[in-house]
Write a protein that holds these residues in place. Sequence first.
Motif, PDB file in Angstrom:
ATOM      1  N   ALA A  58       0.819  -1.219   0.000  1.00 24.60           N
ATOM      2  CA  ALA A  58       0.000   0.000   0.000  1.00 24.60           C
ATOM      3  C   ALA A  58       0.849   1.265   0.000  1.00 24.60           C
ATOM      4  N   HIS A  60       2.151   3.283  -2.095  1.00 25.47           N
ATOM      5  CA  HIS A  60       1.804   4.424  -2.950  1.00 25.47           C
ATOM      6  C   HIS A  60       0.414   4.995  -2.635  1.00 25.47           C
ATOM      7  N   LYS A  61      -0.367   4.286  -1.806  1.00 25.16           N
ATOM      8  CA  LYS A  61      -1.685   4.792  -1.405  1.00 25.16           C
ATOM      9  C   LYS A  61      -1.622   5.525  -0.072  1.00 25.16           C
ATOM     10  N   GLU A  64      -1.673   9.798   0.426  1.00 24.02           N
ATOM     11  CA  GLU A  64      -2.919  10.565   0.337  1.00 24.02           C
ATOM     12  C   GLU A  64      -3.673  10.599   1.665  1.00 24.02           C
ATOM     13  N   LEU A 241      -7.631  -0.795   3.895  1.00 20.10           N
ATOM     14  CA  LEU A 241      -6.570  -0.346   3.004  1.00 20.10           C
ATOM     15  C   LEU A 241      -5.401  -1.333   3.046  1.00 20.10           C
TER      16      LEU A 241
END
Length: 416
Positions: A58, A60-61, A64, A241
């Motif tokens: 995760a 790169h997520k 945000e 997530l």
Amino acid sequence: METDCTRSEAPVAKAPLGPMSPMSPTGPLAALPAGTRLLHIGPHKTGTTAIQGALFAAKHKLPEHGVEFPATSRHPMEAALAACARPAMIGDTVPTEKHWTRLLKQVEATGSRASVISSEFFADAPDDESVARIVEQLGGDRVHVLVTLRPLARIMPSQWQQYVQNGLRMGYEEWLDHMLRKAPYEKPNPSFWRRHRHDRLVERWIRAVGADRITVVVVDDRDHDGLMRTFEALLGLPENLLRSAPDAANRSLTLAETEMLRKLNVEFRGNGLPDELYSKLVRNGAVMHMKNTCSPAADDVKISTPDWAVEAAGRIGAEMVERIGTMGVRVVGDPSLLSAVPERRQPATGPAAPAAAEVRIAPEVAAQALYGALAAAAAVPIGHTVEAKTRTVHQTSSKELVRVLGHRCLKKLRRR
């Protein structure tokens, strides 16, 4: 090392067992302050690989949602080993201060954002000075330490087979005897109680950061996603997530596989072969390929802990729970799990014990292990005259490995 593994004390009162959820004793688990540097120190065999894999997947997520995973790999092992002045696993790359400095720069680059650093090898920090230095270099007051714990009775067989994968030659029951009955409980693996006397582990890190900046998470093996949900709650991430990713390379070995490897270790050491050869051909060749291509069958015999050791582990677990409960740290999950004694599925000895034939390794498993060693010999340079390739053997197709192996064999034949 002071490790009284046999002292028996009255067990703590046990709460009803239930699945782990992101709850503290006082209610829902609050997220850590913005800008926190969450340092997950393990220890080993407490879900570390699973959470590291989920965080890296995760990576790169996370930004945000105001979170960074500053490592460039799933597990910055060399950096943690260097920080703790620990040697590499047998035959592996020697950790240096450069590895640790590189990770520190990556953490520093996250600026005021929250970040998470995870390595079970931080639990191996040798003394208070090392712990304090790690905390200070990672951000001092911004560091919050996370400790994940499982019952000793579940950790012991898994840790023993992991030690065997790093060259241990001692059988399981003899190893248990040394760890639990033979003071000072340091041979053959002094790291075991450094990692798994969990109350003393928590105490060491309290002296560096204070009790208010430590969270202890009791992992419930019945709730496979509970650890993911707890990390999400602590980091303020959306639910789901973080997801578990199957990792065959991290599975535990069966009893037959471990015994095969242990006997190979005896031969390897007895013949004085170099550590580099063991790392490349055995651990990263034979064992890695075997784990990636062979899944344990339902009838494979698992590593069974004798009753006396299970009971000793339960007593030590009760002592650790009682002491941790007085330290003022935040505890997530059910502490009574750490002293619970699992039901025995099969006796270790007696008429119902498995016959010797049942623990023999299957021919196809032995074949895959042998092939993994041969493929490693073909694909990975041994003599250190060429820099090792970043792609491991188990990530290379069988077709390509056969081609490379055949080419090298022909080349040697022509020389002769």
